[in-house]
Design a protein around this motif. Structure first.
Motif, mmCIF file in Angstrom:
data_model
loop_
_atom_site.group_PDB
_atom_site.id
_atom_site.type_symbol
_atom_site.label_atom_id
_atom_site.label_comp_id
_atom_site.label_asym_id
_atom_site.label_seq_id
_atom_site.Cartn_x
_atom_site.Cartn_y
_atom_site.Cartn_z
ATOM 1 N N ILE A 24 120.486 -18.032 -1.579
ATOM 2 C CA ILE A 24 120.050 -19.180 -0.772
ATOM 3 C C ILE A 24 121.250 -20.056 -0.414
ATOM 4 N N GLY A 47 117.102 -23.668 3.172
ATOM 5 C CA GLY A 47 117.745 -24.059 1.925
ATOM 6 C C GLY A 47 118.122 -25.517 1.778
ATOM 7 N N THR A 50 116.461 -26.976 -1.318
ATOM 8 C CA THR A 50 117.072 -26.301 -2.469
ATOM 9 C C THR A 50 118.439 -26.895 -2.771
ATOM 10 N N ARG A 53 118.005 -30.238 -4.396
ATOM 11 C CA ARG A 53 117.550 -30.088 -5.781
ATOM 12 C C ARG A 53 118.695 -29.666 -6.697
ATOM 13 N N LEU A 59 117.555 -27.915 -10.245
ATOM 14 C CA LEU A 59 117.656 -26.465 -10.290
ATOM 15 C C LEU A 59 118.979 -26.116 -10.958
#
Length: 231
Positions: A24, A47, A50, A53, A59
């Motif tokens: 990603i 992404g 993501t 995060r 993550l």
């Protein structure tokens, strides 16, 4: 561990993240200085959230380094206190009022910001005592932005901060972003509506194939590059 002096206020080096055998984020590098606003543009599913995060320590990255004000993300307590990221206004505590949500943020971030001043700044007086579950999406969005200000964090991250706001409130938020930059804050955000953010954006990036690509801050160039990459 405190890193050596002179490092950028916010820095990402060699960041990668894989999910279900799909890369990603791939060897992503990025730097940001105090008093600037950077906008990330990309279609849904590429992404952006993501990445946010990962920066916010929600993550676990596969490899790479993320640093704010010289503190590495592995030093979670001090690192996390230097940023604020709430994914969207739906993450607010529904049963609390606007003021109660802001009081929680102030306590968690050990902030000295005056909540009443922030309420006035964002013109929230008419719904400051209303429970979030009874608010419109636009009201929720203003509470979310107010929460970021109340945190007094150095790095403020927003995913589509202008969502559900009308022209009057977009103008208000843009003026607020300019004020925050003058205070030395760093603002990292994503948006599909770059038209409303050009005047306050210092650096613009496309997130493409897991990496950040800088784009000239000019509307026609932005459009040409976007359709070239994402068509």
């Amino acid at each position: 561990m405190r890193l050596k002096e002179g490092t950028p206020m916010f820095k990402i080096e060699g960041l990668s993240f894989q999910f279900d055998h799909e890369e990603i984020i791939q060897d992503l590098n990025f730097t940001m200085k105090s008093g600037t606003l950077a906008c990330v543009i990309a279609p849904n599913g590429t992404g952006k959230t993501t990445l946010f995060r990962l920066i916010a320590n929600r993550l676990k990255k596969n490899v790479g380094q993320i640093v704010i004000d010289g503190y590495d993300s592995h030093e979670r307590v001090v690192f996390n206190s230097r940023l604020f990221f709430m994914e969207d206004a739906q993450r607010l505590t529904e049963s609390f009022s606007a003021l109660e949500n802001l009081e929680v943020i102030k306590e968690l971030w050990e902030s000295t910001v005056d909540i009443n001043e922030v309420v006035q700044l964002l013109q929230m007086e008419s719904f400051q005592h209303k429970k979030v579950k009874k608010m419109s999406l636009g009201m929720r969005q203003k509470v979310l932005i107010a929460a970021a200000i109340v945190s007094d964090a150095q790095l403020l991250i927003f995913d589509e901060p202008l969502n559900a706001l009308d022209l009057k409130n977009i103008t208000l938020i843009n003026a607020l972003f300019l004020s925050l930059k003058k205070q030395g804050k760093m603002i990292l955000l994503s948006s599909h509506n770059i038209y409303d953010l050009l005047e306050v954006t210092d650096n613009l990036y496309f997130l493409y194939q897991g990496k950040m690509r800088a784009v000239p801050n000019q509307l026609e160039t932005i459009k040409a590059h976007y359709f070239e990459l994402f068509n």
